[in-house]
Motif scaffolding. Structure first.
Motif, PDB file in Angstrom:
ATOM      1  N   PRO A  49       0.955  -3.194  70.285  1.00  0.00           N
ATOM      2  CA  PRO A  49       1.586  -4.603  71.651  1.00  0.00           C
ATOM      3  C   PRO A  49       0.292  -5.659  70.267  1.00  0.00           C
ATOM      4  O   PRO A  49      -0.310  -5.002  69.142  1.00  0.00           O
ATOM      5  N   ASN A  74      -2.400   0.024  75.424  1.00  0.00           N
ATOM      6  CA  ASN A  74      -2.982  -1.499  74.227  1.00  0.00           C
ATOM      7  C   ASN A  74      -4.394  -0.240  73.498  1.00  0.00           C
ATOM      8  O   ASN A  74      -5.165  -0.362  72.737  1.00  0.00           O
ATOM      9  N   GLY A 101      -4.619  -6.121  78.341  1.00  0.00           N
ATOM     10  CA  GLY A 101      -4.720  -5.090  77.137  1.00  0.00           C
ATOM     11  C   GLY A 101      -5.075  -4.063  78.961  1.00  0.00           C
ATOM     12  O   GLY A 101      -5.088  -4.264  79.756  1.00  0.00           O
ATOM     13  N   GLN A 152       0.558  -7.009  80.188  1.00  0.00           N
ATOM     14  CA  GLN A 152       0.503  -7.518  78.658  1.00  0.00           C
ATOM     15  C   GLN A 152       1.207  -8.919  78.414  1.00  0.00           C
ATOM     16  O   GLN A 152       1.198  -9.672  77.095  1.00  0.00           O
TER      17      GLN A 152
END
Lengths: 451, 201
Positions: free
Chosen positions: A446, A424, A402, A397
């Motif tokens: 996120p 994610n 992701g 991340q």
């Protein structure tokens, strides 16, 4: 003996229809002799319907903005008999879905206005996927002022709705019985708005065949219902026919678990596309879709944000990449925010993908973080059985990539991976349950991933 | 209707003949390696599923099987190999607006290789087997023929009634039931068996 047989309703279950089969007495002999199996195999749950079309038959359909205004978290003053826990109301095109927990209870409702807008009624079907139990549900939106404002439908009226006083007056019933068990849910708060920073994935199109959702997995029908099931993207399985047509089917062999047809047996790769269409249907009778049909439906008939193509065979990589480019461009031309991600679960698939040249399509690798980086992909899709792997997730991340765990269906595991892993996205056979847990838990969002 | 006639005739023949030859029976060896041949007619019971309009169809066909067993006074292990034509048809199917309605022909058969145990009582023998079925499809659509096949697990149950028995050979009527698990298909067969002792102990 060629006609289809419909068995009578079972208490607590939807109508179950068996596939076509031979005479019953012969079937009984065979079953007794073979000491195994059941005649007709696994049965299907058919959604019940209101007699005479219900109240919606004479109602004026509610507009989508008004349906969306009702989205939020609702609570019950007492334990609800069927939709337990705080319920998430989620709007999808033409429907409002209700998601409960921990048993994945859900309802999909259509809405309409009665008596010149004085009453707002919603009708549909509730289900417990784990038990394949379904029934009818009817609810009225209250108080009358809220119903009138929503039915008026104009922006000013919708803005003026007093959500704090909004109630959903439920009635649910077993199977096809007209709903009678009454319950009132009250507005608690608006939904969190992840705005693409967290995505809800529907495994195999929307809902696996084992959950008896009324549509087959990996079908166009399931993709069209994915949003109502709570999804913001779909994961679909891609493999090629003998003559090179990419189709949606999970297993490498046609199996009665997923499809039916007297001659629908054997490896998928040994069937031409015409043979697939002529000899096989999916469990609920839909045709086996091509990848093009599936993506066209996802773009044209839904507001989904994307599709994860779980590519099953090396020879399917190239058509999957081509479809990603073609449908990504088509979606952009229509102003749709929709990405087609090419997913790879084996080293052979990654090698075939890399061999095509620098990746210019969104892609996902299920293997190790190093493989994600080597393939130049923006997404990592580890299987949940490997654990949250928070260090790897955080590292990826931090690089702008992701992480989507697959495939989590039970609330205790969903809770653990949401709160420990901070992914994610989550892929699930029950994306509505993931939505419910996401709303109830304190989950940090996120950053959005740019594929 | 064919299946019902086969069952009725088989049961009638067994009932009529068995008592008349009982007195001519000779004692058999207690232990023997027995070779067994079966010929009859089978019918698919479960597994037919189509949305197409059938122009013609044929359920089942002539089935044959052979088995080898080690006969003992108690239970007798056996290995059985059989061929069972299950279904054949020609249908009209709609392949969508771009192609339209076309004819499709298909046939389905199973070859079973199973093993298990059998037991005898009076003139009846019951066998229970487990093993593999090779499920064979042959289908033609738009002039192109495919012949996919898959190997599935399955079961066999066979009940035989002996009609004529000598010291080394016996003739009987047999009903078989087969279940192919992964293909979710079952069938029944009715026919005649001839069994002989290849080696006695």
């Amino acid at each position: 003996m060629n006609g289809s047989r419909t068995q009578p309703a079972l208490r607590g279950h939807g109508r179950r229809a068996g596939p076509r089969s031979g005479p019953r007495w012969l079937c009984l002999i065979a079953a007794a002799l073979s000491l195994a199996g059941s005649c007709g195999g696994r049965r299907k749950v058919i959604d019940p319907v209101f007699p005479d079309g219900g109240l919606l038959r004479d109602a004026e359909p509610l507009g989508q903005p008004a349906i969306a205004r009702l989205a939020g978290l609702y609570s019950f003053p007492r334990v609800a008999p069927r939709l337990r826990g705080p319920v998430v109301a989620h709007d999808a095109p033409g429907t409002l879905s209700l998601f409960g927990a921990p048993d994945s209870a859900m309802a999909i409702l259509r809405a309409g206005c009665l008596d010149g807008g004085a009453r707002l009624v919603m009708e549909g079907v509730w289900r417990l996927p784990r038990e394949a139990t379904v029934g009818l549900i009817r609810l009225f939106v209250g108080p009358e002022a809220t119903a009138r404002a929503l039915c008026a439908g104009d922006a000013a009226s919708l803005e003026g709705v007093d959500l704090a006083s909004t109630t959903l007056e439920f009635a649910t019933g077993e199977d096809a019985d007209v709903p009678t068990d009454a319950l009132v849910a009250t507005w608690q708060r608006a939904r969190k708005d992840p705005e693409g920073r967290f995505l809800f994935g529907a495994h195999r199109g929307a809902c696996r065949t084992i959950d008896d959702c009324g549509v087959s997995e990996n079908s166009v029908a399931s993709i069209r219902r994915a949003e109502a099931f709570g999804a913001s993207f779909v994961e679909i399985d891609v493999r090629r026919t003998l003559d090179g047509v990419p189709i949606l089917y999970h297993d490498d062999t046609f199996t009665p678990r997923l499809s039916s047809g007297t001659y629908c047996h054997g490896p998928v790769a040994e069937f031409g596309f015409a043979h697939v269409r002529a000899l096989c249907t999916l469990k609920y009778g839909e045709p086996v879709p091509t990848l093009d049909e599936a993506l066209a439906a996802a773009i044209d008939d839904t507001t989904l944000r994307g599709a994860w193509l779980d590519v099953k065979t090396v020879d399917s990589i190239e058509p999957a990449v081509a479809a990603s480019k073609r449908f990504g461009a088509a979606a952009a031309a229509k102003g749709r925010r929709f990405v087609v991600v090419v997913g790879m679960g084996t080293q052979e698939l990654v090698d075939a993908f890399v061999a095509l040249g620098p990746p210019d399509v969104p892609c996902l690798v299920e293997l190790e973080p190093a493989d994600v980086r080597a393939a130049g992909c923006a997404w990592w899709g580890p299987r949940w059985t490997r654990g949250p792997m928070t260090a790897d997730v955080g590292a990826l991340q931090a690089e702008g990539r992701g992480v989507v765990y697959w495939s989590l269906d039970e609330s205790e595991y969903i809770d653990a991976f949401l709160t420990l892993g901070h992914p994610n996205a989550l892929l699930s056979d029950r994306p509505g349950l993931v939505r419910q847990r996401f709303e109830v838990l304190d989950v940090p969002l996120p950053a959005e991933v740019t594929p | 209707m064919t299946g019902r006639w086969v069952v009725a005739l088989s049961a009638g023949a067994f009932a009529a003949l068995a008592p008349t030859i009982a007195s001519a029976e000779e004692p058999r060896a207690r232990y023997a390696l027995e070779v067994d041949a079966f010929g009859g007619y089978d019918l698919m019971v479960q597994g037919r599923s189509t949305q197409a309009r059938e122009i013609w169809s044929k359920n089942g066909g002539g089935a044959v099987a052979a088995s080898l067993s080690f006969r003992t006074p108690w239970v007798s292990p056996f290995v059985d190999v059989g061929y069972y034509p299950l279904y054949a048809s020609q249908s009209r199917v709609d392949l969508g607006p771009s192609i339209g309605s076309v004819r499709s022909t298909g046939s389905l058969a199973a070859i079973g290789v199973l093993g298990g145990l059998g037991a005898e009582w009076w003139r009846l023998r019951l066998r229970l087997g487990i093993g593999l079925y090779d499920v064979d499809v042959r289908a033609t659509v738009l002039g192109r023929t495919i012949a996919p096949r898959e190997l599935d697990g399955g079961y066999l149950v066979a009940l035989r009634g002996v009609v004529v028995r000598s010291r080394r050979v016996e003739v009987g009527l047999e009903a078989r039931g087969g279940f192919v698990v992964e293909a979710d298909t079952s069938f029944v067969s009715f026919g005649v068996t001839i069994a002989g002792d290849a080696v006695t102990f």
